[in-house]
Design a protein around this motif. Sequence first.
Motif, mmCIF file in Angstrom:
data_model
loop_
_atom_site.group_PDB
_atom_site.id
_atom_site.type_symbol
_atom_site.label_atom_id
_atom_site.label_comp_id
_atom_site.label_asym_id
_atom_site.label_seq_id
_atom_site.Cartn_x
_atom_site.Cartn_y
_atom_site.Cartn_z
ATOM 1 N N ALA A 44 0.794 -1.081 -0.160
ATOM 2 C CA ALA A 44 -0.050 -0.005 0.013
ATOM 3 C C ALA A 44 0.793 1.165 0.001
ATOM 4 O O ALA A 44 2.079 1.392 0.526
ATOM 5 N N ALA A 45 0.432 2.226 -0.514
ATOM 6 C CA ALA A 45 1.021 3.484 -0.546
ATOM 7 C C ALA A 45 1.059 4.182 0.647
ATOM 8 O O ALA A 45 0.442 5.573 0.736
ATOM 9 N N LYS A 46 1.373 3.574 1.733
ATOM 10 C CA LYS A 46 1.272 4.153 3.096
ATOM 11 C C LYS A 46 2.601 4.327 3.699
ATOM 12 O O LYS A 46 3.459 3.231 3.944
ATOM 13 N N PRO A 47 2.965 5.574 4.282
ATOM 14 C CA PRO A 47 4.223 5.418 5.037
ATOM 15 C C PRO A 47 4.032 4.941 6.586
ATOM 16 O O PRO A 47 2.820 4.740 7.032
ATOM 17 N N ASP A 48 5.289 4.570 7.261
ATOM 18 C CA ASP A 48 5.089 3.962 8.517
ATOM 19 C C ASP A 48 4.386 5.103 9.468
ATOM 20 O O ASP A 48 4.772 6.457 9.144
ATOM 21 N N GLU A 49 3.702 4.510 10.427
ATOM 22 C CA GLU A 49 3.033 5.313 11.054
ATOM 23 C C GLU A 49 4.146 6.071 12.138
ATOM 24 O O GLU A 49 4.097 7.222 12.716
ATOM 25 N N GLY A 73 9.007 2.339 -2.504
ATOM 26 C CA GLY A 73 9.160 3.592 -2.361
ATOM 27 C C GLY A 73 8.137 4.278 -1.369
ATOM 28 O O GLY A 73 7.997 5.340 -1.397
ATOM 29 N N ARG A 74 7.311 3.665 -0.606
ATOM 30 C CA ARG A 74 6.278 4.164 0.183
ATOM 31 C C ARG A 74 6.499 5.206 1.298
ATOM 32 O O ARG A 74 6.246 6.376 1.258
ATOM 33 N N ASN A 75 7.779 5.097 1.841
ATOM 34 C CA ASN A 75 8.375 5.834 2.941
ATOM 35 C C ASN A 75 9.094 6.774 2.117
ATOM 36 O O ASN A 75 9.302 8.163 2.538
ATOM 37 N N ALA A 76 9.952 6.468 1.061
ATOM 38 C CA ALA A 76 10.836 7.551 0.235
ATOM 39 C C ALA A 76 9.758 8.569 -0.298
ATOM 40 O O ALA A 76 10.369 10.021 -0.200
ATOM 41 N N ALA A 77 8.791 8.290 -0.805
ATOM 42 C CA ALA A 77 7.817 9.115 -1.305
ATOM 43 C C ALA A 77 7.336 10.308 -0.262
ATOM 44 O O ALA A 77 7.084 11.500 -0.630
ATOM 45 N N HIS A 78 7.153 9.725 0.980
ATOM 46 C CA HIS A 78 6.615 10.672 1.922
ATOM 47 C C HIS A 78 7.566 11.604 2.417
ATOM 48 O O HIS A 78 7.442 12.663 2.727
ATOM 49 N N PRO A 214 -7.019 -1.162 8.429
ATOM 50 C CA PRO A 214 -6.926 -1.253 7.184
ATOM 51 C C PRO A 214 -7.180 0.052 6.531
ATOM 52 O O PRO A 214 -6.552 0.534 5.646
ATOM 53 N N GLU A 215 -8.299 0.753 7.231
ATOM 54 C CA GLU A 215 -8.495 2.249 6.514
ATOM 55 C C GLU A 215 -7.569 3.360 7.070
ATOM 56 O O GLU A 215 -7.617 4.549 6.640
ATOM 57 N N SER A 216 -6.523 2.981 7.866
ATOM 58 C CA SER A 216 -5.554 4.128 8.127
ATOM 59 C C SER A 216 -4.835 4.594 7.030
ATOM 60 O O SER A 216 -4.503 3.743 6.211
ATOM 61 N N PRO A 217 -4.573 6.038 7.033
ATOM 62 C CA PRO A 217 -3.848 6.342 6.150
ATOM 63 C C PRO A 217 -2.098 5.979 6.156
ATOM 64 O O PRO A 217 -1.421 6.500 5.510
ATOM 65 N N VAL A 218 -1.741 5.552 7.317
ATOM 66 C CA VAL A 218 -0.422 4.905 7.597
ATOM 67 C C VAL A 218 -0.392 3.462 8.091
ATOM 68 O O VAL A 218 -1.541 2.935 8.198
ATOM 69 N N PHE A 219 0.864 3.028 7.986
ATOM 70 C CA PHE A 219 0.988 1.567 8.052
ATOM 71 C C PHE A 219 1.438 1.337 9.473
ATOM 72 O O PHE A 219 2.437 1.994 9.933
#
Length: 232
Positions: A44-49, A73-78, A214-219
């Motif tokens: 998922a395109a979610k950064p770490d919480e 690249g999910r965290n790199a993008a954030h 699952p609905e959270s914007p972060v992982f």
Amino acid sequence: MGDAARPVRDVDGLLRMLDEIFPAPEPFWDRFYEDRDRDVPFFAAKPDESLVSYLDGGALNPGRALDLGCGPGRNAAHLAASGFDVDAVDLSATAIAWARERAPEVRFHQGDAFTADLTGPYDLIYDSGCFHHLPPHRRISYLDLLDRLLAPGGHLAISCFVAGADNSGTELPDLELYRQGVLAGGLAYTPDELRDVFADLTPVEVRPMRAQPPESPVFGADFLQVGLFRRR
């Protein structure tokens, strides 16, 4: 004569010889990232919480960042969206191709982080799941990388398997890993072990990762722990 057959005469030679005990990881990760539609949280395109909390809480400020084992690249993008100048590296060519589509503003490098052409210093080295897939002898290479690339006063932020959690990595002693010749999906660390590995850095916090719905914007997953360390 291949490297594995040459007599060991220095630390690099010893590390390369010990690498031969464990299977090369690249084919696994290429297969792992091939199907972009799989219902896998890491996809998922979610950064770490934890990353989001450090940025929102002011523990980290924009600067130069290096994302180790960046995957797609999910965290790199954030980090880039938060104002960082970002380099990111991963072994998997499949993951890097996906990451370049997701965040073209990031400089992605495909290959081994320990030999990649990376130029520090970095104000932040971010690692979400790279460290716990390293065999014990490569902790030496990891600490050397931090010594070479992390700026004075810079931060290491990391998430890795935590000992005692379900669906986590192995808790076998280092010597037993070499006897068996397998990493069993990754290594789990206690919080104290994580502090011991990074004893040359000042711990800011080591805590369980906060599990996310699952609905959270972060992982976030409860079989992981997160740590934030500062170079003195």
